[in-house]
Design a protein around this motif. Structure first.
Motif, PDB file in Angstrom:
ATOM      1  N   GLY A  86     -14.378   2.996  -8.180  1.00 53.79           N
ATOM      2  CA  GLY A  86     -13.758   4.298  -8.436  1.00 53.79           C
ATOM      3  C   GLY A  86     -14.031   5.290  -7.322  1.00 53.79           C
ATOM      4  O   GLY A  86     -13.118   5.983  -6.848  1.00 53.79           O
ATOM      5  N   VAL A  87     -15.282   5.359  -6.886  1.00 53.70           N
ATOM      6  CA  VAL A  87     -15.650   6.286  -5.808  1.00 53.70           C
ATOM      7  C   VAL A  87     -14.911   5.937  -4.521  1.00 53.70           C
ATOM      8  O   VAL A  87     -14.374   6.813  -3.832  1.00 53.70           O
ATOM      9  CB  VAL A  87     -17.177   6.271  -5.579  1.00 53.70           C
ATOM     10  N   CYS A  88     -14.862   4.633  -4.192  1.00 56.31           N
ATOM     11  CA  CYS A  88     -14.196   4.206  -2.961  1.00 56.31           C
ATOM     12  C   CYS A  88     -12.699   4.471  -3.013  1.00 56.31           C
ATOM     13  O   CYS A  88     -12.100   4.923  -2.016  1.00 56.31           O
ATOM     14  CB  CYS A  88     -14.456   2.716  -2.717  1.00 56.31           C
ATOM     15  N   MET A  89     -12.078   4.216  -4.157  1.00 56.90           N
ATOM     16  CA  MET A  89     -10.631   4.414  -4.266  1.00 56.90           C
ATOM     17  C   MET A  89     -10.255   5.896  -4.246  1.00 56.90           C
ATOM     18  O   MET A  89      -9.251   6.282  -3.633  1.00 56.90           O
ATOM     19  CB  MET A  89     -10.108   3.738  -5.541  1.00 56.90           C
ATOM     20  N   VAL A  90     -11.052   6.722  -4.881  1.00 55.23           N
ATOM     21  CA  VAL A  90     -10.792   8.169  -4.842  1.00 55.23           C
ATOM     22  C   VAL A  90     -10.939   8.688  -3.417  1.00 55.23           C
ATOM     23  O   VAL A  90     -10.128   9.487  -2.935  1.00 55.23           O
ATOM     24  CB  VAL A  90     -11.751   8.914  -5.801  1.00 55.23           C
ATOM     25  N   THR A  91     -11.969   8.200  -2.708  1.00 57.05           N
ATOM     26  CA  THR A  91     -12.175   8.606  -1.312  1.00 57.05           C
ATOM     27  C   THR A  91     -11.000   8.172  -0.439  1.00 57.05           C
ATOM     28  O   THR A  91     -10.508   8.946   0.390  1.00 57.05           O
ATOM     29  CB  THR A  91     -13.485   7.999  -0.766  1.00 57.05           C
ATOM     30  N   ALA A  92     -10.550   6.923  -0.637  1.00 52.99           N
ATOM     31  CA  ALA A  92      -9.414   6.414   0.138  1.00 52.99           C
ATOM     32  C   ALA A  92      -8.153   7.221  -0.164  1.00 52.99           C
ATOM     33  O   ALA A  92      -7.348   7.502   0.744  1.00 52.99           O
ATOM     34  CB  ALA A  92      -9.189   4.939  -0.184  1.00 52.99           C
ATOM     35  N   PHE A  93      -7.964   7.596  -1.415  1.00 49.81           N
ATOM     36  CA  PHE A  93      -6.790   8.386  -1.790  1.00 49.81           C
ATOM     37  C   PHE A  93      -6.809   9.753  -1.108  1.00 49.81           C
ATOM     38  O   PHE A  93      -5.789  10.221  -0.592  1.00 49.81           O
ATOM     39  CB  PHE A  93      -6.743   8.565  -3.309  1.00 49.81           C
ATOM     40  N   ILE A  94      -7.978  10.375  -1.088  1.00 46.48           N
ATOM     41  CA  ILE A  94      -8.103  11.689  -0.438  1.00 46.48           C
ATOM     42  C   ILE A  94      -7.805  11.570   1.058  1.00 46.48           C
ATOM     43  O   ILE A  94      -7.093  12.397   1.634  1.00 46.48           O
ATOM     44  CB  ILE A  94      -9.511  12.265  -0.668  1.00 46.48           C
ATOM     45  N   VAL A  95      -8.339  10.515   1.683  1.00 44.89           N
ATOM     46  CA  VAL A  95      -8.076  10.296   3.110  1.00 44.89           C
ATOM     47  C   VAL A  95      -6.596  10.081   3.359  1.00 44.89           C
ATOM     48  O   VAL A  95      -6.027  10.589   4.342  1.00 44.89           O
ATOM     49  CB  VAL A  95      -8.888   9.083   3.625  1.00 44.89           C
ATOM     50  N   SER A  96      -5.927   9.344   2.472  1.00 43.44           N
ATOM     51  CA  SER A  96      -4.504   9.046   2.652  1.00 43.44           C
ATOM     52  C   SER A  96      -3.629  10.295   2.604  1.00 43.44           C
ATOM     53  O   SER A  96      -2.517  10.297   3.132  1.00 43.44           O
ATOM     54  CB  SER A  96      -4.041   8.049   1.579  1.00 43.44           C
ATOM     55  N   LEU A  97      -4.137  11.351   1.987  1.00 47.45           N
ATOM     56  CA  LEU A  97      -3.359  12.596   1.916  1.00 47.45           C
ATOM     57  C   LEU A  97      -3.259  13.290   3.276  1.00 47.45           C
ATOM     58  O   LEU A  97      -2.389  14.141   3.472  1.00 47.45           O
ATOM     59  CB  LEU A  97      -3.995  13.554   0.901  1.00 47.45           C
ATOM     60  N   PHE A  98      -4.142  12.908   4.191  1.00 48.31           N
ATOM     61  CA  PHE A  98      -4.203  13.583   5.488  1.00 48.31           C
ATOM     62  C   PHE A  98      -3.695  12.711   6.636  1.00 48.31           C
ATOM     63  O   PHE A  98      -3.826  13.084   7.797  1.00 48.31           O
ATOM     64  CB  PHE A  98      -5.642  14.026   5.781  1.00 48.31           C
ATOM     65  N   GLY A 101       2.231   7.568   8.066  1.00 47.92           N
ATOM     66  CA  GLY A 101       2.562   6.225   8.527  1.00 47.92           C
ATOM     67  C   GLY A 101       2.226   5.166   7.499  1.00 47.92           C
ATOM     68  O   GLY A 101       1.112   5.118   6.982  1.00 47.92           O
ATOM     69  N   ARG A 102       3.223   4.344   7.227  1.00 51.87           N
ATOM     70  CA  ARG A 102       3.059   3.298   6.219  1.00 51.87           C
ATOM     71  C   ARG A 102       1.987   2.293   6.634  1.00 51.87           C
ATOM     72  O   ARG A 102       1.203   1.826   5.797  1.00 51.87           O
ATOM     73  CB  ARG A 102       4.388   2.593   6.020  1.00 51.87           C
ATOM     74  N   LEU A 103       1.920   1.949   7.931  1.00 55.87           N
ATOM     75  CA  LEU A 103       0.956   0.966   8.406  1.00 55.87           C
ATOM     76  C   LEU A 103      -0.478   1.466   8.217  1.00 55.87           C
ATOM     77  O   LEU A 103      -1.361   0.708   7.822  1.00 55.87           O
ATOM     78  CB  LEU A 103       1.213   0.659   9.885  1.00 55.87           C
ATOM     79  N   VAL A 104      -0.675   2.756   8.486  1.00 55.67           N
ATOM     80  CA  VAL A 104      -2.011   3.340   8.320  1.00 55.67           C
ATOM     81  C   VAL A 104      -2.408   3.312   6.850  1.00 55.67           C
ATOM     82  O   VAL A 104      -3.548   2.982   6.503  1.00 55.67           O
ATOM     83  CB  VAL A 104      -2.050   4.779   8.858  1.00 55.67           C
ATOM     84  N   LEU A 105      -1.480   3.651   5.985  1.00 55.27           N
ATOM     85  CA  LEU A 105      -1.768   3.660   4.549  1.00 55.27           C
ATOM     86  C   LEU A 105      -2.084   2.259   4.037  1.00 55.27           C
ATOM     87  O   LEU A 105      -2.985   2.070   3.205  1.00 55.27           O
ATOM     88  CB  LEU A 105      -0.578   4.249   3.787  1.00 55.27           C
ATOM     89  N   LEU A 106      -1.325   1.257   4.547  1.00 55.69           N
ATOM     90  CA  LEU A 106      -1.602  -0.124   4.148  1.00 55.69           C
ATOM     91  C   LEU A 106      -2.974  -0.565   4.651  1.00 55.69           C
ATOM     92  O   LEU A 106      -3.703  -1.278   3.949  1.00 55.69           O
ATOM     93  CB  LEU A 106      -0.520  -1.050   4.705  1.00 55.69           C
ATOM     94  N   SER A 107      -3.336  -0.107   5.859  1.00 55.70           N
ATOM     95  CA  SER A 107      -4.649  -0.443   6.417  1.00 55.70           C
ATOM     96  C   SER A 107      -5.761   0.128   5.554  1.00 55.70           C
ATOM     97  O   SER A 107      -6.776  -0.530   5.307  1.00 55.70           O
ATOM     98  CB  SER A 107      -4.768   0.096   7.846  1.00 55.70           C
ATOM     99  N   ILE A 108      -5.571   1.365   5.093  1.00 57.20           N
ATOM    100  CA  ILE A 108      -6.568   1.995   4.215  1.00 57.20           C
ATOM    101  C   ILE A 108      -6.697   1.218   2.916  1.00 57.20           C
ATOM    102  O   ILE A 108      -7.807   0.946   2.432  1.00 57.20           O
ATOM    103  CB  ILE A 108      -6.191   3.460   3.936  1.00 57.20           C
TER     104      ILE A 108
END
Length: 203
Positions: A86-98, A101-108
């Motif tokens: 949960g902590v990792c996914m919430v952190t990844a979601f917050i990072v994805s807001l900033f 690019g689809r490739l970057v989001l898939l990498s995250i």
């Protein structure tokens, strides 16, 4: 100089005292007698108290009824995986807001398959070698990790225990089920690392 601690002593099921060390010697206390000082949260058997072990020559024991059961360990593990994921996914979601690019989001997203197990490993090492001797999941279930003498793990020992889990996994998780076949309910990685998972006292 005699130690300053005074102890309550359970006699015939009732707390009595407090008694000095000299008085405890007169009582000829046994290793299994329950004692308590003002600094202790709960009663402990005499062999669990370092001062009394030293003075009376007791050896620390871990009784069979205090080993954590498989279902307690499984539930604690589920809680920890849920928490870390949960902590990792919430952190990844917050990072994805900033980022764009689809490739970057898939990498995250795919990086979580590496990040979550790595964070979980570090989390277990830190928590199992801490004063609490267990992760938040284990604390919730009132169980903790210790060495074969019942003492707190060092960071290196906790690292070894968690790395040894690879052997419990490589055996198609049969290494975890090994706890059903030994008296101390150790999984394979516990046997390799020389560790135990036990219940907190008097729960």
């Amino acid at each position: 100089m005699e130690p300053a601690n005074s102890y309550l002593l359970v006699v015939n099921g009732k707390p009595q005292g407090p008694f000095s060390i000299t008085q405890l010697k007169e009582f000829k206390i046994k290793s299994g007698d329950f004692v308590k000082t003002d600094a202790m949260d709960d009663y402990k058997e005499a062999h669990e108290v370092a001062e009394l072990r030293e003075l009376f020559g007791f050896h620390k024991q871990i009784l069979l009824q205090y080993f954590a059961s498989f279902d307690q360990r499984l539930l604690a593990s589920a809680v920890d995986w849920f928490l870390v994921s949960g902590v990792c996914m919430v952190t990844a979601f917050i990072v994805s807001l900033f980022v764009n690019g689809r490739l970057v989001l898939l990498s995250i997203a795919f990086s979580l398959f590496v990040i979550i197990p790595l964070v979980n490993l570090i989390y277990h090492i830190v928590m199992e070698s801490s004063a609490k001797q267990g992760t938040y999941g284990k604390q919730l279930l009132k169980i903790k990790v210790c060495d074969l003498e019942g003492d707190r793990l060092t960071t290196a020992h906790a690292l070894g225990r968690n790395l040894a889990k690879i052997f419990s996994v490589l055996t198609l998780f049969i290494g975890y089920l090994y706890s059903f076949f030994n008296k101390r309910q150790q999984s394979l990685h516990d046997v390799i690392a020389g560790t135990l998972v036990v219940k907190d006292r008097l729960v």
